[in-house]
Design a protein around this motif. Sequence first.
Motif, PDB file in Angstrom:
ATOM      1  N   GLY A 163      33.446  22.347  55.778  1.00 11.28           N
ATOM      2  CA  GLY A 163      34.245  22.866  54.678  1.00 11.28           C
ATOM      3  C   GLY A 163      34.696  21.803  53.697  1.00 11.28           C
ATOM      4  O   GLY A 163      34.711  20.610  53.999  1.00 11.28           O
ATOM      5  N   MET A 164      35.101  22.252  52.516  1.00 10.67           N
ATOM      6  CA  MET A 164      35.447  21.350  51.431  1.00 10.67           C
ATOM      7  C   MET A 164      36.667  20.487  51.736  1.00 10.67           C
ATOM      8  O   MET A 164      36.786  19.368  51.251  1.00 10.67           O
ATOM      9  N   THR A 165      37.588  20.988  52.553  1.00 10.69           N
ATOM     10  CA  THR A 165      38.824  20.245  52.824  1.00 10.69           C
ATOM     11  C   THR A 165      38.735  19.375  54.077  1.00 10.69           C
ATOM     12  O   THR A 165      39.716  18.729  54.449  1.00 10.69           O
ATOM     13  N   ALA A 166      37.593  19.333  54.713  1.00 10.96           N
ATOM     14  CA  ALA A 166      37.449  18.593  55.974  1.00 10.96           C
ATOM     15  C   ALA A 166      37.306  17.090  55.769  1.00 10.96           C
ATOM     16  O   ALA A 166      37.416  16.321  56.719  1.00 10.96           O
ATOM     17  N   GLY A 167      37.036  16.653  54.540  1.00  9.21           N
ATOM     18  CA  GLY A 167      36.776  15.236  54.298  1.00  9.21           C
ATOM     19  C   GLY A 167      35.307  14.918  54.536  1.00  9.21           C
ATOM     20  O   GLY A 167      34.433  15.774  54.379  1.00  9.21           O
ATOM     21  N   GLN A 168      35.038  13.687  54.936  1.00  6.88           N
ATOM     22  CA  GLN A 168      33.650  13.255  55.129  1.00  6.88           C
ATOM     23  C   GLN A 168      32.976  14.068  56.235  1.00  6.88           C
ATOM     24  O   GLN A 168      33.486  14.152  57.355  1.00  6.88           O
ATOM     25  N   ARG A 178      11.387   4.760  57.164  1.00  8.73           N
ATOM     26  CA  ARG A 178      10.642   5.460  56.116  1.00  8.73           C
ATOM     27  C   ARG A 178      10.601   6.948  56.427  1.00  8.73           C
ATOM     28  O   ARG A 178      10.253   7.345  57.540  1.00  8.73           O
ATOM     29  N   SER A 179      10.930   7.758  55.424  1.00  6.42           N
ATOM     30  CA  SER A 179      10.935   9.204  55.630  1.00  6.42           C
ATOM     31  C   SER A 179      10.654   9.930  54.325  1.00  6.42           C
ATOM     32  O   SER A 179      10.820   9.372  53.234  1.00  6.42           O
ATOM     33  N   SER A 180      10.225  11.194  54.462  1.00  7.37           N
ATOM     34  CA  SER A 180       9.907  12.022  53.296  1.00  7.37           C
ATOM     35  C   SER A 180      10.418  13.435  53.525  1.00  7.37           C
ATOM     36  O   SER A 180      10.398  13.939  54.651  1.00  7.37           O
ATOM     37  N   PHE A 181      10.828  14.071  52.430  1.00  5.26           N
ATOM     38  CA  PHE A 181      11.345  15.430  52.481  1.00  5.26           C
ATOM     39  C   PHE A 181      10.763  16.218  51.312  1.00  5.26           C
ATOM     40  O   PHE A 181      10.764  15.739  50.180  1.00  5.26           O
ATOM     41  N   ARG A 182      10.293  17.421  51.610  1.00  5.34           N
ATOM     42  CA  ARG A 182       9.783  18.281  50.541  1.00  5.34           C
ATOM     43  C   ARG A 182      10.334  19.694  50.727  1.00  5.34           C
ATOM     44  O   ARG A 182      10.320  20.241  51.827  1.00  5.34           O
ATOM     45  N   ASN A 183      10.815  20.257  49.635  1.00  7.78           N
ATOM     46  CA  ASN A 183      11.361  21.609  49.653  1.00  7.78           C
ATOM     47  C   ASN A 183      12.418  21.765  50.750  1.00  7.78           C
ATOM     48  O   ASN A 183      12.408  22.728  51.520  1.00  7.78           O
ATOM     49  N   CYS A 184      13.327  20.801  50.819  1.00  7.24           N
ATOM     50  CA  CYS A 184      14.429  20.859  51.777  1.00  7.24           C
ATOM     51  C   CYS A 184      15.750  21.025  51.036  1.00  7.24           C
ATOM     52  O   CYS A 184      15.882  20.633  49.876  1.00  7.24           O
ATOM     53  N   ARG A 185      16.729  21.600  51.732  1.00  6.97           N
ATOM     54  CA  ARG A 185      18.068  21.761  51.175  1.00  6.97           C
ATOM     55  C   ARG A 185      19.064  20.991  52.037  1.00  6.97           C
ATOM     56  O   ARG A 185      18.977  20.998  53.265  1.00  6.97           O
ATOM     57  N   PHE A 186      20.019  20.334  51.382  1.00  3.39           N
ATOM     58  CA  PHE A 186      21.057  19.565  52.069  1.00  3.39           C
ATOM     59  C   PHE A 186      22.401  20.087  51.572  1.00  3.39           C
ATOM     60  O   PHE A 186      22.748  19.903  50.399  1.00  3.39           O
ATOM     61  N   LEU A 187      23.152  20.730  52.464  1.00  2.00           N
ATOM     62  CA  LEU A 187      24.369  21.421  52.066  1.00  2.00           C
ATOM     63  C   LEU A 187      25.591  20.772  52.708  1.00  2.00           C
ATOM     64  O   LEU A 187      25.618  20.530  53.919  1.00  2.00           O
ATOM     65  N   GLY A 188      26.597  20.537  51.891  1.00  3.48           N
ATOM     66  CA  GLY A 188      27.839  19.976  52.379  1.00  3.48           C
ATOM     67  C   GLY A 188      28.793  19.811  51.217  1.00  3.48           C
ATOM     68  O   GLY A 188      28.629  20.422  50.152  1.00  3.48           O
ATOM     69  N   HIS A 189      29.795  18.965  51.408  1.00  2.46           N
ATOM     70  CA  HIS A 189      30.752  18.684  50.341  1.00  2.46           C
ATOM     71  C   HIS A 189      30.900  17.171  50.181  1.00  2.46           C
ATOM     72  O   HIS A 189      30.150  16.558  49.446  1.00  2.46           O
ATOM     73  N   GLN A 190      31.810  16.557  50.893  1.00  2.00           N
ATOM     74  CA  GLN A 190      31.948  15.103  50.778  1.00  2.00           C
ATOM     75  C   GLN A 190      30.947  14.428  51.709  1.00  2.00           C
ATOM     76  O   GLN A 190      30.855  14.738  52.899  1.00  2.00           O
ATOM     77  N   ASP A 191      30.159  13.490  51.140  1.00  2.00           N
ATOM     78  CA  ASP A 191      29.202  12.685  51.921  1.00  2.00           C
ATOM     79  C   ASP A 191      28.119  13.550  52.573  1.00  2.00           C
ATOM     80  O   ASP A 191      27.840  13.430  53.766  1.00  2.00           O
ATOM     81  N   THR A 192      27.449  14.360  51.797  1.00  2.00           N
ATOM     82  CA  THR A 192      26.413  15.256  52.335  1.00  2.00           C
ATOM     83  C   THR A 192      25.198  14.492  52.862  1.00  2.00           C
ATOM     84  O   THR A 192      24.736  14.732  53.978  1.00  2.00           O
ATOM     85  N   TRP A 193      24.669  13.588  52.032  1.00  5.74           N
ATOM     86  CA  TRP A 193      23.376  12.935  52.307  1.00  5.74           C
ATOM     87  C   TRP A 193      23.586  11.429  52.387  1.00  5.74           C
ATOM     88  O   TRP A 193      24.088  10.813  51.450  1.00  5.74           O
ATOM     89  N   TYR A 194      23.206  10.835  53.513  1.00  8.78           N
ATOM     90  CA  TYR A 194      23.392   9.395  53.703  1.00  8.78           C
ATOM     91  C   TYR A 194      22.116   8.770  54.255  1.00  8.78           C
ATOM     92  O   TYR A 194      21.449   9.332  55.131  1.00  8.78           O
ATOM     93  N   ALA A 195      21.787   7.581  53.745  1.00 11.56           N
ATOM     94  CA  ALA A 195      20.663   6.805  54.282  1.00 11.56           C
ATOM     95  C   ALA A 195      21.043   5.336  54.285  1.00 11.56           C
ATOM     96  O   ALA A 195      21.632   4.827  53.324  1.00 11.56           O
ATOM     97  N   GLY A 196      20.716   4.643  55.363  1.00 13.77           N
ATOM     98  CA  GLY A 196      21.131   3.265  55.559  1.00 13.77           C
ATOM     99  C   GLY A 196      20.383   2.258  54.707  1.00 13.77           C
ATOM    100  O   GLY A 196      19.295   2.517  54.180  1.00 13.77           O
ATOM    101  N   SER A 197      20.947   1.088  54.588  1.00 11.69           N
ATOM    102  CA  SER A 197      20.360  -0.001  53.801  1.00 11.69           C
ATOM    103  C   SER A 197      19.002  -0.394  54.368  1.00 11.69           C
ATOM    104  O   SER A 197      18.781  -0.372  55.579  1.00 11.69           O
TER     105      SER A 197
END
Length: 360
Positions: A163-168, A178-197
């Motif tokens: 939920g929107m009020t939950a924070g991260q 290495r990774s690839s995504f096609r026709n994917c959906r990523f749903l969230g609010h704060q900090d939905t999508w993360y990938a490391g250095s």
Amino acid sequence: MMYLMFNNKAYFSSWARMRCSVLSVFVFYALIASASRYPMPSELTLAVETDKKVKADAVVAADGTGNFTTVQAAINAAPDNRNTYFYIYIKRGSYKEVITIPKNKDYIYLYGEDAEYTILTFDNYAKRLKPDGTEFGTSGSATFFANGNFFVAENLTFANTAGMTAGQALAINIGGARSSFRNCRFLGHQDTWYAGSGTFQYLKDCYIEGSVDFIFGGSTAFFDECHIQSTRNGYITAASTPEGQSFGYIFHSCSITAYPTVAHGSVYLGRPWRPYAKVVFLQSSLGKHIRSEGWDNWRNVANESTAFYAEYNSTGEGASPGTRVAWSHQLTRKQATDYTYAKAMGSQHPGFVDDGVAMK
């Protein structure tokens, strides 16, 4: 079967069409180069693709009609330390589970039946307590952990429903190189999508939504014709590109929109989570929710001298090159050629199966 590729797109669909003269090939290249979605130089390359669907090694179905009822069970069944793909077909359904691809399981390929109705979901968040009484923390709150190398996903939704009020609360945490995504959906609010250095991601025709810093981390990521949607006022990106890394986030021909409830001029394109953040928008359509100044320094003036924030040929009501912060950049056509797919990503990510994955 051989295919002629331009900017990773197939323009000949059979071997017969490849049996043309050298002169014809050069004429064809000249024509498509002028009509490319990039109004800039690009490369002509050859690639080998299959023309038949790959048979799945495992089928996941919540209703019990597959080999497994959970995605994690199918991943666990994949042999460790593979150097060829293990294909997992996931039928429509909502799979509420925390899913992890471990480091010793490279070459996992997840293929959903339908992106909108094949949903991998959970509701952890950073402040939530684990059974041992400690917090999950931001990085530990993800629904999906992609730690194996050469991971590919298609036609799937990765969701965090805290939920929107939950924070991260992450939908995905990508640690594999290495990774690839096609026709994917990523749903969230704060900090939905993360990938490391130090990691590389290619996203094609994907949808990402969130509120605050919802695309963040230190990876090199190329968002190709993706849809980025804000759920409220906030910041789209929070890159932490390491010093000396050539590229951070590149958004090419993306649609940047917001929920109808989001106020005009209330969303920044990004702010630097760490110094040296790099984000570039190329030929993208920006909605009226984008702030006229475009970028924020995260309350640290020193970030203005290290961050590289740039646009090239932005369009839409949120495109306002004359009002952007002085420390951002409006690229020339020549400068924009440094951020093409070929230069920034190229062979740094795994490819897709052209005709998809079929159930057994």
